[in-house]
Motif scaffolding. Structure first.
Motif, PDB file in Angstrom:
ATOM      1  N   GLN A  19       0.768  -1.301  -0.203  1.00  9.50           N
ATOM      2  CA  GLN A  19       0.037  -0.056  -0.027  1.00  9.50           C
ATOM      3  C   GLN A  19       0.746   1.286  -0.080  1.00  9.50           C
ATOM      4  O   GLN A  19       1.495   1.488   1.022  1.00  9.50           O
ATOM      5  CB  GLN A  19      -0.947   0.061   1.356  1.00  9.50           C
ATOM      6  CG  GLN A  19      -1.876   1.255   1.217  1.00  9.50           C
ATOM      7  CD  GLN A  19      -3.058   1.122  -0.027  1.00  9.50           C
ATOM      8  OE1 GLN A  19      -3.548   0.293   0.021  1.00  9.50           O
ATOM      9  NE2 GLN A  19      -2.805   2.410  -0.656  1.00  9.50           N
ATOM     10  N   GLY A  20       0.985   2.053  -1.169  1.00  2.00           N
ATOM     11  CA  GLY A  20       1.590   3.193  -1.258  1.00  2.00           C
ATOM     12  C   GLY A  20       0.663   4.299  -1.221  1.00  2.00           C
ATOM     13  O   GLY A  20      -0.299   4.188  -0.623  1.00  2.00           O
ATOM     14  N   ARG A  21       1.013   5.360  -1.828  1.00  2.00           N
ATOM     15  CA  ARG A  21       0.010   6.673  -2.204  1.00  2.00           C
ATOM     16  C   ARG A  21       0.268   6.982  -3.608  1.00  2.00           C
ATOM     17  O   ARG A  21       1.591   7.336  -4.094  1.00  2.00           O
ATOM     18  CB  ARG A  21       0.499   7.856  -1.280  1.00  2.00           C
ATOM     19  CG  ARG A  21      -0.323   8.967  -1.361  1.00  2.00           C
ATOM     20  CD  ARG A  21      -0.191   9.943  -0.054  1.00  2.00           C
ATOM     21  NE  ARG A  21       1.254  10.652  -0.207  1.00  2.00           N
ATOM     22  CZ  ARG A  21       2.329  10.484   0.679  1.00  2.00           C
ATOM     23  NH1 ARG A  21       2.195   9.726   1.633  1.00  2.00           N
ATOM     24  NH2 ARG A  21       3.395  11.098   0.211  1.00  2.00           N
ATOM     25  N   GLY A  22      -0.758   6.995  -4.503  1.00  5.75           N
ATOM     26  CA  GLY A  22      -0.637   7.261  -5.785  1.00  5.75           C
ATOM     27  C   GLY A  22      -0.582   8.960  -5.984  1.00  5.75           C
ATOM     28  O   GLY A  22      -0.776   9.917  -4.951  1.00  5.75           O
ATOM     29  N   GLY A  23      -0.335   9.059  -7.047  1.00  4.77           N
ATOM     30  CA  GLY A  23      -0.494  10.372  -7.853  1.00  4.77           C
ATOM     31  C   GLY A  23       0.199  10.451  -9.244  1.00  4.77           C
ATOM     32  O   GLY A  23       0.093   9.686  -9.981  1.00  4.77           O
ATOM     33  N   HIS A  83       7.334  13.089  -6.093  1.00  5.00           N
ATOM     34  CA  HIS A  83       7.691  13.593  -4.680  1.00  5.00           C
ATOM     35  C   HIS A  83       6.523  13.744  -3.947  1.00  5.00           C
ATOM     36  O   HIS A  83       6.810  13.519  -2.624  1.00  5.00           O
ATOM     37  CB  HIS A  83       8.809  14.845  -4.873  1.00  5.00           C
ATOM     38  CG  HIS A  83       7.715  15.887  -5.139  1.00  5.00           C
ATOM     39  ND1 HIS A  83       7.578  15.939  -6.700  1.00  5.00           N
ATOM     40  CD2 HIS A  83       7.122  17.140  -4.683  1.00  5.00           C
ATOM     41  CE1 HIS A  83       6.801  16.972  -6.941  1.00  5.00           C
ATOM     42  NE2 HIS A  83       6.415  17.757  -5.744  1.00  5.00           N
ATOM     43  N   GLN A  84       5.228  13.549  -4.386  1.00  9.07           N
ATOM     44  CA  GLN A  84       4.123  13.529  -3.893  1.00  9.07           C
ATOM     45  C   GLN A  84       3.588  12.425  -3.475  1.00  9.07           C
ATOM     46  O   GLN A  84       2.467  12.046  -2.853  1.00  9.07           O
ATOM     47  CB  GLN A  84       3.130  14.523  -4.368  1.00  9.07           C
ATOM     48  CG  GLN A  84       3.644  16.071  -4.579  1.00  9.07           C
ATOM     49  CD  GLN A  84       2.314  16.803  -5.431  1.00  9.07           C
ATOM     50  OE1 GLN A  84       1.423  16.369  -5.845  1.00  9.07           O
ATOM     51  NE2 GLN A  84       2.667  17.847  -5.330  1.00  9.07           N
ATOM     52  N   THR A  85       4.290  11.220  -4.019  1.00  8.04           N
ATOM     53  CA  THR A  85       3.681  10.017  -3.905  1.00  8.04           C
ATOM     54  C   THR A  85       4.536   9.041  -3.101  1.00  8.04           C
ATOM     55  O   THR A  85       5.551   9.275  -2.728  1.00  8.04           O
ATOM     56  CB  THR A  85       3.625   9.378  -5.254  1.00  8.04           C
ATOM     57  OG1 THR A  85       4.904   9.005  -5.643  1.00  8.04           O
ATOM     58  CG2 THR A  85       2.744  10.321  -6.211  1.00  8.04           C
ATOM     59  N   VAL A  86       4.053   7.553  -2.664  1.00  5.25           N
ATOM     60  CA  VAL A  86       4.845   6.649  -2.205  1.00  5.25           C
ATOM     61  C   VAL A  86       4.663   5.667  -3.265  1.00  5.25           C
ATOM     62  O   VAL A  86       3.462   5.081  -3.450  1.00  5.25           O
ATOM     63  CB  VAL A  86       4.204   6.130  -0.905  1.00  5.25           C
ATOM     64  CG1 VAL A  86       5.142   4.907  -0.459  1.00  5.25           C
ATOM     65  CG2 VAL A  86       4.632   7.230   0.155  1.00  5.25           C
ATOM     66  N   ASN A  91       1.017   7.416 -16.917  1.00  6.58           N
ATOM     67  CA  ASN A  91       1.437   8.751 -16.190  1.00  6.58           C
ATOM     68  C   ASN A  91       0.635   8.980 -14.884  1.00  6.58           C
ATOM     69  O   ASN A  91       0.629  10.003 -14.284  1.00  6.58           O
ATOM     70  CB  ASN A  91       0.970   9.976 -17.104  1.00  6.58           C
ATOM     71  CG  ASN A  91      -0.490  10.031 -17.408  1.00  6.58           C
ATOM     72  OD1 ASN A  91      -1.290   9.089 -17.090  1.00  6.58           O
ATOM     73  ND2 ASN A  91      -1.105  10.974 -17.929  1.00  6.58           N
ATOM     74  N   VAL A  92       0.186   7.560 -14.455  1.00  5.87           N
ATOM     75  CA  VAL A  92      -0.176   7.662 -12.846  1.00  5.87           C
ATOM     76  C   VAL A  92       0.492   6.741 -11.863  1.00  5.87           C
ATOM     77  O   VAL A  92       0.720   5.555 -12.457  1.00  5.87           O
ATOM     78  CB  VAL A  92      -1.815   7.325 -12.821  1.00  5.87           C
ATOM     79  CG1 VAL A  92      -2.420   7.124 -11.713  1.00  5.87           C
ATOM     80  CG2 VAL A  92      -2.491   8.393 -13.804  1.00  5.87           C
ATOM     81  N   ILE A  93       0.902   7.127 -11.016  1.00  5.20           N
ATOM     82  CA  ILE A  93       1.526   6.382  -9.901  1.00  5.20           C
ATOM     83  C   ILE A  93       0.434   5.844  -9.181  1.00  5.20           C
ATOM     84  O   ILE A  93      -0.236   6.548  -8.568  1.00  5.20           O
ATOM     85  CB  ILE A  93       2.923   7.139  -9.032  1.00  5.20           C
ATOM     86  CG1 ILE A  93       3.730   7.662 -10.286  1.00  5.20           C
ATOM     87  CG2 ILE A  93       2.931   6.109  -7.999  1.00  5.20           C
ATOM     88  CD1 ILE A  93       4.763   8.527  -9.322  1.00  5.20           C
ATOM     89  N   PRO A  94       0.502   4.315  -8.990  1.00  2.94           N
ATOM     90  CA  PRO A  94      -0.760   3.717  -8.403  1.00  2.94           C
ATOM     91  C   PRO A  94      -0.603   3.803  -6.889  1.00  2.94           C
ATOM     92  O   PRO A  94       0.319   4.238  -6.465  1.00  2.94           O
ATOM     93  CB  PRO A  94      -0.894   2.389  -8.881  1.00  2.94           C
ATOM     94  CG  PRO A  94       0.601   2.020  -9.301  1.00  2.94           C
ATOM     95  CD  PRO A  94       1.151   3.426  -9.818  1.00  2.94           C
ATOM     96  N   ALA A 119      11.259   2.069   5.356  1.00  2.64           N
ATOM     97  CA  ALA A 119      12.210   2.906   4.637  1.00  2.64           C
ATOM     98  C   ALA A 119      11.496   3.736   3.623  1.00  2.64           C
ATOM     99  O   ALA A 119      11.970   4.947   3.576  1.00  2.64           O
ATOM    100  CB  ALA A 119      13.300   2.308   4.191  1.00  2.64           C
ATOM    101  N   SER A 120      10.447   3.324   2.861  1.00  2.91           N
ATOM    102  CA  SER A 120       9.853   3.982   1.855  1.00  2.91           C
ATOM    103  C   SER A 120       8.686   4.647   2.167  1.00  2.91           C
ATOM    104  O   SER A 120       8.061   5.176   1.441  1.00  2.91           O
ATOM    105  CB  SER A 120       9.625   3.063   0.708  1.00  2.91           C
ATOM    106  OG  SER A 120      10.854   2.338   0.397  1.00  2.91           O
ATOM    107  N   GLY A 121       8.105   4.488   3.421  1.00  2.00           N
ATOM    108  CA  GLY A 121       6.669   4.961   3.835  1.00  2.00           C
ATOM    109  C   GLY A 121       5.467   4.433   3.388  1.00  2.00           C
ATOM    110  O   GLY A 121       4.616   4.927   3.254  1.00  2.00           O
ATOM    111  N   ALA A 122       5.700   3.027   2.925  1.00  4.76           N
ATOM    112  CA  ALA A 122       4.632   2.276   2.668  1.00  4.76           C
ATOM    113  C   ALA A 122       4.277   1.326   3.551  1.00  4.76           C
ATOM    114  O   ALA A 122       4.956   0.985   4.651  1.00  4.76           O
ATOM    115  CB  ALA A 122       5.045   1.382   1.378  1.00  4.76           C
ATOM    116  N   GLN A 123       3.051   0.588   3.548  1.00  6.78           N
ATOM    117  CA  GLN A 123       2.495  -0.294   4.350  1.00  6.78           C
ATOM    118  C   GLN A 123       2.431  -1.579   3.490  1.00  6.78           C
ATOM    119  O   GLN A 123       2.257  -1.818   2.175  1.00  6.78           O
ATOM    120  CB  GLN A 123       1.276  -0.283   4.860  1.00  6.78           C
ATOM    121  CG  GLN A 123       1.099   1.252   5.744  1.00  6.78           C
ATOM    122  CD  GLN A 123       1.882   1.180   7.032  1.00  6.78           C
ATOM    123  OE1 GLN A 123       1.889   0.013   7.494  1.00  6.78           O
ATOM    124  NE2 GLN A 123       2.511   2.154   7.384  1.00  6.78           N
TER     125      GLN A 123
END
Length: 390
Positions: free
Chosen positions: A191-195, A201-204, A245-248, A282-286
């Protein structure tokens, strides 16, 4: 005494015709209704009284003319969700379903053994229980359901056979201990953070994190396991994202772990957790790890393997029996071995001269059908010995 070789050879046309019938009309695990009906029909024609078990399975018993041991023989009946691509008149008639593992031949061989028993009744000590099992390919398998339905009640020994392309036709493969591994599966969800792809830099980024995890997981068996202890970690799926062009938000990885020892299995899954935890933290993900622990390993009883090997030498000659290296595929025959001493053997089915070179679970998998009466003979001879001799 009955000539066992001639008796088994006399089943050749019968067994091959049955194998082709089952190949043409394959059914998936839990759906073997037509297969069950055909098996029961053939067993009744042999004078037996079969009963249904485990939903779409069959159990039947044959009693010999003298007191002795009860020997169970198991065949699996289900097919795979795979398109049949063999160029043969017996090609599957069911789109997307195929006997690409040899279960059609297993069922046919066991029916050949059952048909042969009538000629051996006076010579047979003890009894033979025929187990036609559904759902070997479909986890959690059909063996436990068969056992719950009485398949192993009162059984002294249990035998099983698997047609195997890697062993040449006319030979059998045996082991005197480890035969097949525990097949485990896992699903790893990151589980990251898309963008937007222009603003990473706004994503994980779960793809980037997943890629690091994939590389790290492949180090487990090479760096963390005893090199003398067999273990495999394979990755079969990595899915994430839909647009360039979308980071999921999420990435999903699926894989398999194959081991023989419980300590090895636990150590691998411990390392999977450690790697995922470290990289994700280390990457800020779950992450979430879902593990499915499969069948126990198939560990043959040496004394029963020796009986099979002796039967193989009598049936196929001294050169017809080879001691094979254990394989890391899984088989729920292991559950039967948890109830009674027994052994599993590979019946050679490969033949490059006939173009029979494709492995199990390949859409062009086929068998050299000349192997079938030999498999029948080995099972007959082993069963007679284990029952108490002729």
């Amino acid at each position: 005494m009955t000539d066992i070789k001639a008796l088994a050879a006399g089943q050749k046309d019968y067994v091959i015709s049955l194998r082709r019938h089952f190949h043409m009309f394959p059914e998936l695990g839990g759906e073997e209704y037509r297969t069950q009906e055909k098996v029961m029909e053939e067993l009744k024609a042999c004078g037996l009284s079969p009963r249904s078990a485990a939903g779409t399975g069959v159990i039947a018993e044959f009693t010999g003319g003298r007191p002795g041991k009860r020997v169970a023989i198991r065949a699996d009946m289900d097919a795979l969700p795979l398109q049949d691509e063999i160029d043969q008149p017996y090609r599957s008639q069911h789109a997307g379903i195929c006997h690409a593992c040899g279960h059609d031949g297993h069922t046919a061989m066991l029916l050949g053994v059952a048909k042969s028993m009538k000629s051996l009744q006076a010579e047979l000590a003890g009894s033979v229980r025929f187990l036609f099992q559904p759902s070997e390919e479909k986890f959690p398998g059909g063996a436990e359901a068969m056992i719950a339905d009485g398949a192993m009640d009162g059984v002294d020994y249990v035998l099983g056979a698997h047609l195997w392309q890697a062993v040449p036709a006319g030979k059998i493969g045996v082991t005197y201990g480890r035969m097949m591994a525990s097949p485990d599966a896992f699903t790893l969800t990151i589980q990251g953070r898309g963008g937007h792809g222009s603003m990473p830099h706004q994503t994980v980024d779960p793809i980037f994190i997943g890629a690091q995890i994939v590389v790290a997981l492949k180090t487990i068996t090479g760096c963390n396991m005893d090199p003398m202890e067999p273990a495999v970690l394979s990755l079969g799926m990595f899915k994430s994202g839909e647009a360039f062009n979308v980071i999921p938000d999420v990435a999903v990885i699926k894989g398999s772990v194959r081991t023989f020892q419980e300590a090895t299995r636990q150590r691998i899954f411990e390392r999977i957790h450690q790697i995922c935890q470290g990289i994700c933290q280390a990457s800020g993900a779950q992450y979430k790890l879902d593990a499915i622990f499969g069948y126990p390993p198939v560990i043959n009883h040496p004394a029963i393997s020796k009986v099979i090997a002796q039967a193989g030498e009598q049936a196929l000659g001294r050169d017809g029996v080879i001691e094979i290296v254990p394989v890391l595929g899984g088989e729920d025959f292991s559950f039967y071995l948890g109830k009674a001493p027994g052994a599993f053997m590979f019946v050679g089915a490969g033949n490059p001269e006939k173009g029979i070179v494709y492995p199990q679970h390949h859409p062009k998998f086929d068998i050299d059908e000349t192997a079938l009466p030999g498999g029948v003979e080995v099972l007959l001879r082993a069963t007679l010995t284990l029952g108490g001799g002729r």
